[in-house]
Design an enzyme around this catalytic site. Structure first.
Site, PDB file in Angstrom:
ATOM      1  N   LYS A  30      59.374  58.683  25.483  1.00 27.91           N
ATOM      2  CA  LYS A  30      60.114  59.944  25.435  1.00 27.91           C
ATOM      3  C   LYS A  30      60.812  60.146  24.090  1.00 27.91           C
ATOM      4  O   LYS A  30      61.255  61.254  23.797  1.00 27.91           O
ATOM      5  CB  LYS A  30      61.120  60.035  26.578  1.00 27.91           C
ATOM      6  CG  LYS A  30      62.296  59.096  26.507  1.00 27.91           C
ATOM      7  CD  LYS A  30      63.244  59.367  27.667  1.00 27.91           C
ATOM      8  CE  LYS A  30      64.492  58.494  27.594  1.00 27.91           C
ATOM      9  NZ  LYS A  30      65.426  58.784  28.688  1.00 27.91           N
ATOM     10  N   ASP A  31      60.909  59.077  23.271  1.00 27.01           N
ATOM     11  CA  ASP A  31      61.496  59.210  21.933  1.00 27.01           C
ATOM     12  C   ASP A  31      60.462  59.594  20.887  1.00 27.01           C
ATOM     13  O   ASP A  31      60.835  59.849  19.732  1.00 27.01           O
ATOM     14  CB  ASP A  31      62.142  57.887  21.497  1.00 27.01           C
ATOM     15  CG  ASP A  31      63.378  57.538  22.304  1.00 27.01           C
ATOM     16  OD1 ASP A  31      63.991  58.466  22.871  1.00 27.01           O
ATOM     17  OD2 ASP A  31      63.730  56.342  22.362  1.00 27.01           O
TER      18      ASP A  31
ATOM     19  N   SER B 171      68.973  47.779  20.184  1.00 24.21           N
ATOM     20  CA  SER B 171      69.714  47.955  21.421  1.00 24.21           C
ATOM     21  C   SER B 171      69.223  46.966  22.476  1.00 24.21           C
ATOM     22  O   SER B 171      68.094  46.473  22.421  1.00 24.21           O
ATOM     23  CB  SER B 171      69.558  49.384  21.947  1.00 24.21           C
ATOM     24  OG  SER B 171      68.253  49.593  22.456  1.00 24.21           O
TER      25      SER B 171
ATOM     26  N   CYS C  96      64.648  68.022  20.616  1.00 27.99           N
ATOM     27  CA  CYS C  96      65.963  67.865  21.237  1.00 27.99           C
ATOM     28  C   CYS C  96      66.696  69.195  21.313  1.00 27.99           C
ATOM     29  O   CYS C  96      67.801  69.267  21.850  1.00 27.99           O
ATOM     30  CB  CYS C  96      66.790  66.852  20.442  1.00 27.99           C
ATOM     31  SG  CYS C  96      66.154  65.179  20.565  1.00 27.99           S
TER      32      CYS C  96
ATOM     33  N   ARG D 283      76.986  59.955  24.357  1.00 31.36           N
ATOM     34  CA  ARG D 283      75.875  59.204  23.783  1.00 31.36           C
ATOM     35  C   ARG D 283      76.198  57.732  23.790  1.00 31.36           C
ATOM     36  O   ARG D 283      77.296  57.316  24.118  1.00 31.36           O
ATOM     37  CB  ARG D 283      75.593  59.687  22.352  1.00 31.36           C
ATOM     38  CG  ARG D 283      74.594  60.838  22.277  1.00 31.36           C
ATOM     39  CD  ARG D 283      73.998  60.974  20.892  1.00 31.36           C
ATOM     40  NE  ARG D 283      73.174  59.825  20.561  1.00 31.36           N
ATOM     41  CZ  ARG D 283      72.897  59.453  19.301  1.00 31.36           C
ATOM     42  NH1 ARG D 283      73.424  60.109  18.289  1.00 31.36           N
ATOM     43  NH2 ARG D 283      72.123  58.414  19.087  1.00 31.36           N
TER      44      ARG D 283
ATOM     45  N   ARG E 174      77.592  53.797  28.041  1.00 33.36           N
ATOM     46  CA  ARG E 174      77.747  54.910  28.977  1.00 33.36           C
ATOM     47  C   ARG E 174      78.340  54.444  30.303  1.00 33.36           C
ATOM     48  O   ARG E 174      79.171  55.129  30.900  1.00 33.36           O
ATOM     49  CB  ARG E 174      76.395  55.596  29.196  1.00 33.36           C
ATOM     50  CG  ARG E 174      75.836  56.212  27.925  1.00 33.36           C
ATOM     51  CD  ARG E 174      74.638  57.072  28.199  1.00 33.36           C
ATOM     52  NE  ARG E 174      73.742  57.096  27.047  1.00 33.36           N
ATOM     53  CZ  ARG E 174      72.727  57.929  26.906  1.00 33.36           C
ATOM     54  NH1 ARG E 174      72.464  58.811  27.851  1.00 33.36           N
ATOM     55  NH2 ARG E 174      71.952  57.892  25.834  1.00 33.36           N
TER      56      ARG E 174
ATOM     57  N   LEU F 253      70.123  67.410  26.538  1.00 32.21           N
ATOM     58  CA  LEU F 253      70.132  68.841  26.796  1.00 32.21           C
ATOM     59  C   LEU F 253      69.388  69.163  28.088  1.00 32.21           C
ATOM     60  O   LEU F 253      69.795  70.043  28.852  1.00 32.21           O
ATOM     61  CB  LEU F 253      69.488  69.580  25.617  1.00 32.21           C
ATOM     62  CG  LEU F 253      69.536  71.106  25.664  1.00 32.21           C
ATOM     63  CD1 LEU F 253      70.971  71.604  25.649  1.00 32.21           C
ATOM     64  CD2 LEU F 253      68.758  71.698  24.483  1.00 32.21           C
ATOM     65  N   ARG F 254      68.301  68.439  28.369  1.00 25.80           N
ATOM     66  CA  ARG F 254      67.554  68.664  29.614  1.00 25.80           C
ATOM     67  C   ARG F 254      68.414  68.349  30.823  1.00 25.80           C
ATOM     68  O   ARG F 254      68.498  69.153  31.770  1.00 25.80           O
ATOM     69  CB  ARG F 254      66.289  67.785  29.630  1.00 25.80           C
ATOM     70  CG  ARG F 254      65.556  67.799  30.980  1.00 25.80           C
ATOM     71  CD  ARG F 254      64.462  66.755  31.033  1.00 25.80           C
ATOM     72  NE  ARG F 254      64.954  65.403  30.897  1.00 25.80           N
ATOM     73  CZ  ARG F 254      65.455  64.666  31.887  1.00 25.80           C
ATOM     74  NH1 ARG F 254      65.552  65.167  33.104  1.00 25.80           N
ATOM     75  NH2 ARG F 254      65.859  63.426  31.662  1.00 25.80           N
ATOM     76  N   ARG F 255      69.053  67.184  30.842  1.00 22.80           N
ATOM     77  CA  ARG F 255      69.885  66.826  31.984  1.00 22.80           C
ATOM     78  C   ARG F 255      71.047  67.796  32.145  1.00 22.80           C
ATOM     79  O   ARG F 255      71.413  68.161  33.262  1.00 22.80           O
ATOM     80  CB  ARG F 255      70.390  65.387  31.831  1.00 22.80           C
ATOM     81  CG  ARG F 255      69.286  64.351  32.011  1.00 22.80           C
ATOM     82  CD  ARG F 255      69.793  62.944  31.785  1.00 22.80           C
ATOM     83  NE  ARG F 255      68.722  61.963  32.012  1.00 22.80           N
ATOM     84  CZ  ARG F 255      68.530  60.889  31.263  1.00 22.80           C
ATOM     85  NH1 ARG F 255      69.329  60.640  30.234  1.00 22.80           N
ATOM     86  NH2 ARG F 255      67.538  60.050  31.524  1.00 22.80           N
TER      87      ARG F 255
ATOM     88  N   VAL G  72      73.100  51.998  27.181  1.00 22.51           N
ATOM     89  CA  VAL G  72      73.391  51.995  28.622  1.00 22.51           C
ATOM     90  C   VAL G  72      74.757  51.382  28.910  1.00 22.51           C
ATOM     91  O   VAL G  72      75.557  51.937  29.680  1.00 22.51           O
ATOM     92  CB  VAL G  72      72.281  51.249  29.393  1.00 22.51           C
ATOM     93  CG1 VAL G  72      72.685  51.048  30.851  1.00 22.51           C
ATOM     94  CG2 VAL G  72      70.971  52.025  29.313  1.00 22.51           C
TER      95      VAL G  72
ATOM     96  N   THR H 262      76.697  63.412  29.642  1.00 22.52           N
ATOM     97  CA  THR H 262      75.316  63.277  29.179  1.00 22.52           C
ATOM     98  C   THR H 262      75.204  63.794  27.756  1.00 22.52           C
ATOM     99  O   THR H 262      75.988  64.651  27.340  1.00 22.52           O
ATOM    100  CB  THR H 262      74.329  64.053  30.083  1.00 22.52           C
ATOM    101  OG1 THR H 262      72.991  63.824  29.626  1.00 22.52           O
ATOM    102  CG2 THR H 262      74.611  65.549  30.061  1.00 22.52           C
TER     103      THR H 262
END
Length: 319
Positions: A90-91, A14, A248, A156, A162, A137-139, A159, A134
């Site tokens: 965070k991954d 990416s 997740c 998903r 999205r 799940l957190r957001r 950047v 989004t």
């Protein structure tokens, strides 16, 4: 002439992953004593496609979790096809594959989530029933906790994808990590930024993880890439993640910061619909700690464990 063999750096394909790996490529070349112009030779990038990149039409929790962004790269490390991997922290799953370790955490970027919308300057100003895009799940849970009227659209992709979906009207607003936008030179795009204490980001957000084989954890070129404050704050956040059995499938936010010799931490976990929110805040003095890492990690374990005990089964999405 140096006898140091090239340090092959594995990264996802990416644009953001390559930007992050490119930053580390230049830093590693410098640590190896090479001219920056020689970085592609002494620290070549090896692009590796991951399952998380290939499958874009489902949530990560449906196809195996966040490890799908690291699995193929870790296999390349274990096979000796690369010498170092650059991941978004965070991954990274809590448990490392046997034979691998996170050996360095460079200085962290801004940890905050960014709000982007053509219709409002802040989440609170979106029209009633607006659509928030989004895949996090957190957001989702944090937004619904503040605005239960919002509609959530699964969104998903990288950047650019999205941003294009936002521009096409598939959502009225999206939330992205500011760190990724800044690394892509897009830090000017957000309408506003979320307060990291009020809406804690994903544990480790904004930080990078340099992963190597266990035998290479102490190689000299890694030393300049280690940033003590980032190491400690990430340790606290990932301690909370470990205590909450984070994946997740669980909406978890954690934000740690250093202030006047103390490490402060706020942790929260929410039900997927945002209706239930469990929070803990605490701090610890690191100057007097025999092992600052253990103290930081222990704070996270303690706060995360307290939430786990209180919340019980209220957090995870049912199978």
């Amino acid at each position: 002439m140096s006898t140091q063999p090239p340090v092959r750096i594995g990264a996802r394909g990416s644009k953001l992953s390559l930007a992050q790996a490119g930053q580390m490529q230049r830093r590693i070349a410098e640590a190896l004593g090479a001219d920056p112009a020689d970085a592609p030779r002494v620290a070549p990038l090896v692009v590796i496609a991951t399952t998380g990149d290939r499958v874009q039409d489902r949530r990560l929790l449906e196809i195996g979790g966040k490890g799908l962004f690291t699995k193929e790269i870790e296999e390349a490390l274990l096979d000796g096809r690369i010498d170092c991997a650059v991941h978004s922290m965070k991954d990274m799953p809590i448990e490392q594959p046997q034979g691998l370790c996170i050996a360095a955490t460079p200085e962290r970027e801004d940890v905050r989530d960014a709000f982007l919308s053509p219709r409002a300057a802040r989440l609170e100003e979106l029209p009633q029933g607006a659509v928030l895009g989004t895949a996090s799940l957190r957001r989702q849970a944090q937004a619904l906790h503040r605005r239960p009227d919002l509609q959530i659209a699964f969104l998903r992709g990288n950047v650019d994808t999205r941003l294009a979906k936002l521009a096409a009207g598939e959502a009225d607003a999206i939330l992205l990590a500011l760190s990724g936008l800044k690394r892509l030179g897009l830090g000017h795009l957000p309408q506003s930024l979320l307060d990291p204490v009020e809406s804690p980001p994903a544990p480790g957000q904004g930080a990078l993880a340099l992963q190597v084989r266990d035998a290479d954890r102490d190689v000299a070129w890694l030393e300049p890439l280690k940033h003590g404050p980032t190491f400690l704050t990430v340790a606290a956040e990932r301690g909370a993640l470990a205590a909450l059995e984070g994946s997740c499938r669980t909406a978890i936010g954690a934000h740690a910061w250093l202030a006047e010799g103390r490490l402060k931490l706020v942790v929260e976990a929410l039900s997927p619909d945002g209706r239930l929110r469990f929070r803990r805040e605490g701090d610890t003095e690191l100057a007097a700690a025999a092992d600052p890492f253990a103290a930081a990690h222990g704070l996270g374990l303690s706060l995360g464990g307290a939430i786990h005990d209180e919340a019980g089964d209220a957090l995870a999405i049912p199978d």
